[in-house]
Design an enzyme around this catalytic site. Structure first.
Site, PDB file in Angstrom:
ATOM      1  CG  HIS A 303      -8.012  13.386 -17.006  1.00 36.56           C
ATOM      2  ND1 HIS A 303      -6.828  13.255 -16.306  1.00 36.56           N
ATOM      3  CD2 HIS A 303      -8.966  13.568 -16.069  1.00 36.56           C
ATOM      4  CE1 HIS A 303      -7.060  13.364 -15.010  1.00 36.56           C
ATOM      5  NE2 HIS A 303      -8.354  13.549 -14.830  1.00 36.56           N
ATOM      6  CG  ASP A 315      -7.677  12.972 -10.713  1.00 33.95           C
ATOM      7  OD1 ASP A 315      -8.143  12.943 -11.868  1.00 33.95           O
ATOM      8  OD2 ASP A 315      -7.392  14.036 -10.122  1.00 33.95           O
ATOM      9  CD  GLU A 347      -8.877  16.958 -15.948  1.00 32.69           C
ATOM     10  OE1 GLU A 347      -9.955  17.243 -15.398  1.00 32.69           O
ATOM     11  OE2 GLU A 347      -7.830  16.742 -15.294  1.00 32.69           O
ATOM     12  CD  GLU A 348      -5.396  16.424 -13.003  1.00 36.62           C
ATOM     13  OE1 GLU A 348      -5.782  17.539 -12.575  1.00 36.62           O
ATOM     14  OE2 GLU A 348      -5.858  15.342 -12.602  1.00 36.62           O
ATOM     15  CG  ASP A 376     -11.953  13.240 -14.107  1.00 39.74           C
ATOM     16  OD1 ASP A 376     -11.113  12.580 -13.484  1.00 39.74           O
ATOM     17  OD2 ASP A 376     -11.791  14.437 -14.420  1.00 39.74           O
ATOM     18  CG  HIS A 474      -4.845  16.819  -7.578  1.00 38.18           C
ATOM     19  ND1 HIS A 474      -5.035  18.107  -8.022  1.00 38.18           N
ATOM     20  CD2 HIS A 474      -5.443  16.024  -8.506  1.00 38.18           C
ATOM     21  CE1 HIS A 474      -5.707  18.080  -9.165  1.00 38.18           C
ATOM     22  NE2 HIS A 474      -5.965  16.824  -9.478  1.00 38.18           N
TER      23      HIS A 474
END
Length: 536
Positions: A303, A315, A347-348, A376, A474
């Site tokens: 992603h 990420d 994707e998130e 990923d 994140h």
């Protein structure tokens, strides 16, 4: 990677010489150094071997060309894109669109057929980041984000609040078990002053119950802090309130923030939450080789989007940069099987890009995909070398038939390179999920997200026990500084090795159930894949 907790256990570890893989790179004595060794065998498709110029030396050179140093150049480009676009590359934003254009331009220049596939999705984010400040007796601004001081709870409404903090039935210090009942009963709010901010502790009831009780007591806002036992101290989850109906701002904080507010006489806070929910358009980028059997497709994906909180360089810039560099180095080869590289959007927000892509494929088109490899987060700074548990022996959930062979080939790569490895579960957490759901053999690599490294893992892989495998997961600090160069280099070689292996032979990958559909597709539909709703 989507924010969803996983449970990890350490699988078999080995540093022995590589054994012979059940897959064959026909006509090739061995793959690249450290890759699976292959010999032609009776179980393999006839005519799947490499051409005259694709012996072991060609494969070895290909893998050698894919270095972590080259992959990191793409990561620096993605960092520059985020820096120029508000600090992130979230789907439905200019930062993502610039990332899309960067990848597509590179792939087109290399000679791939590139499709930009648009799709609509619900953007659920914020206009400005939430704010939490202590205003009395001293001034203090807390830090927003995962593994920071606080996050806004999902389904909390837009709004601002200010008021005196009032503790609600707290258990401090916390007990050894999950014993806090803070805010779980209306009676916990006896004596609560309407207009105050309810300070509650995570515990035995869900967040919505606590917030609903706080609203009924007249609270102007709700703060729930993590409970305080080991493993329940940080902001390491994004709680949701289960749907509409909440009318006050609601934040989740670390134990340290809650304990501080509870211990400060006369503490007052102000908070603001400015969410946005709207329909937006984002994109998948699909690049396909012009050479190779279109009825036997080897597909790699990652992603391309970040979360809104940061640039997403690990990420998942890391996985995207890894497969991009492999694709660029593959461009001049003549694979026996068609190669397809996918860069997913959204994707998130719930695997939306890969799910859309798989949903648009006909049964015949799905049958042409021999296997899917997902990457990923391949460069976490406190990494483990995780391989998806294709055979299910570590977690009890196997992928479709053939996934076990993919797992075994990755294991052989790490063993031959004298690197430890561990199993990571097929939880459906990343973009392999839609592929395994329709029976496509899958596998891939993952170096870890919010789960903390164990003492056992630290002894084997190095790094620091007790902190997350990616301490910037994140968060705004997921920058170019949040990359393990070693993990990036090793995993990039692993991607290149298996891609080179499967480019010439998919062998035993696949299932008997899918074979008739594949044969039917080969007989009557030998066209190049292009989703029906794609725009070039």
């Amino acid at each position: 990677m989507r924010s969803r907790l996983r449970k990890g256990v350490l699988g078999a570890l080995t540093a022995v010489a590589v054994a012979v893989s059940p897959l064959a790179l026909t006509g090739t004595a061995s793959a690249a150094p450290g890759g699976p060794a292959h010999e032609h065998g009776k179980d393999h498709h006839p005519g799947k071997g490499p051409g005259k110029d694709h012996g072991k030396d060609a494969v070895r050179k290909l893998v050698k060309a894919v270095s972590g140093k080259n992959v990191k150049k793409h990561l620096k480009a993605l960092q520059a894109i985020a820096d120029a676009n508000g600090g992130n590359r979230v789907a439905g934003s200019p930062g993502f669109d610039a990332s899309r254009d960067y990848v597509a331009k590179k792939l087109r220049a290399a000679g791939y057929d590139v499709t930009i596939q648009p799709f609509e999705f619900t953007f659920d984010g914020y206009i400005t980041p939430p704010v939490l400040q202590q205003t009395a007796p001293a001034q203090k601004t807390y830090t927003f984000g995962f593994f920071s001081d606080y996050v806004a709870m999902g389904d909390a409404p837009a709004g601002s609040a200010a008021g005196t903090v009032q503790a609600v039935d707290l258990t401090l210090p916390p007990g050894p078990d999950n014993t806090s009942t803070s805010g779980c009963e209306p009676s916990d709010f006896a004596g609560f002053v309407p207009g105050n901010v309810a300070l509650m502790q995570r515990g035995v009831c869900n967040f919505r119950v606590k917030v609903d009780n706080a609203m009924a007591a007249g609270a102007s806002a709700a703060i729930v802090f993590n409970e305080g036992q080991p493993g329940r101290t940080d902001v390491d989850l994004n709680p949701t309130l289960g749907g509409p109906g909440v009318t006050i701002p609601a934040f989740f904080t670390s134990f340290a923030v809650g304990q501080e507010l509870a211990a400060t006489p006369g503490a007052a806070i102000s908070m603001n939450w400015d969410p946005i929910v709207e329909q937006r358009t984002t994109y998948n980028v699909i690049a396909q080789s012009k050479k190779g059997d279109p009825n036997n497709v080897v597909m790699l994906g990652s992603h391309l989007d970040s979360v809104q909180e940061g640039p997403g360089i690990n990420d998942n810039g890391s996985g995207s940069a890894g497969i991009l560099e492999v694709a660029l180095k593959f461009a001049k080869t003549k694979p026996k099987n068609q190669m397809r590289f996918a860069f997913w959007g959204a994707e998130e927000f719930g695997l939306l890009g890969s799910d859309h892509y798989v949903a648009t494929l006909s049964e015949e088109e799905r049958a042409k995909i021999a296997l899917y490899l997902n990457f990923d987060m391949i460069a976490s700074t406190n990494y483990t070398f995780g391989i998806y548990d294709g055979d299910g022996d570590a977690f009890g959930t196997a992928g479709p038939a053939g996934s076990d062979v993919i797992e075994e080939d990755f294991e052989k790569f790490f063993a031959a390179n004298r690197q430890p490895f561990t199993a990571t579960a097929f939880t459906g957490r990343s973009d392999y999920g839609p592929f395994i759901a329709v029976g496509i053999p899958s596998g891939g690599l993952f170096t870890g997200a919010e789960v903390r490294k164990t003492e056992e893992e630290a002894a084997i892989f190095g790094g620091t026990a007790g902190i997350p495998l990616d301490p910037c997961y994140h968060s705004a600090c997921d920058t170019i500084a949040n990359i393990s160069d070693k993990a990036l280099d090793v995993n990039s070689d692993a991607i290149a090795t298996l891609a080179a292996t499967y480019a010439f032979d998919t062998g035993t990958i696949g299932t008997a159930e899918r074979a008739p559909a594949a044969a039917k597709a080969a007989a009557g539909h030998g066209h190049t894949h292009k989703p029906a709703d794609a725009a070039s």
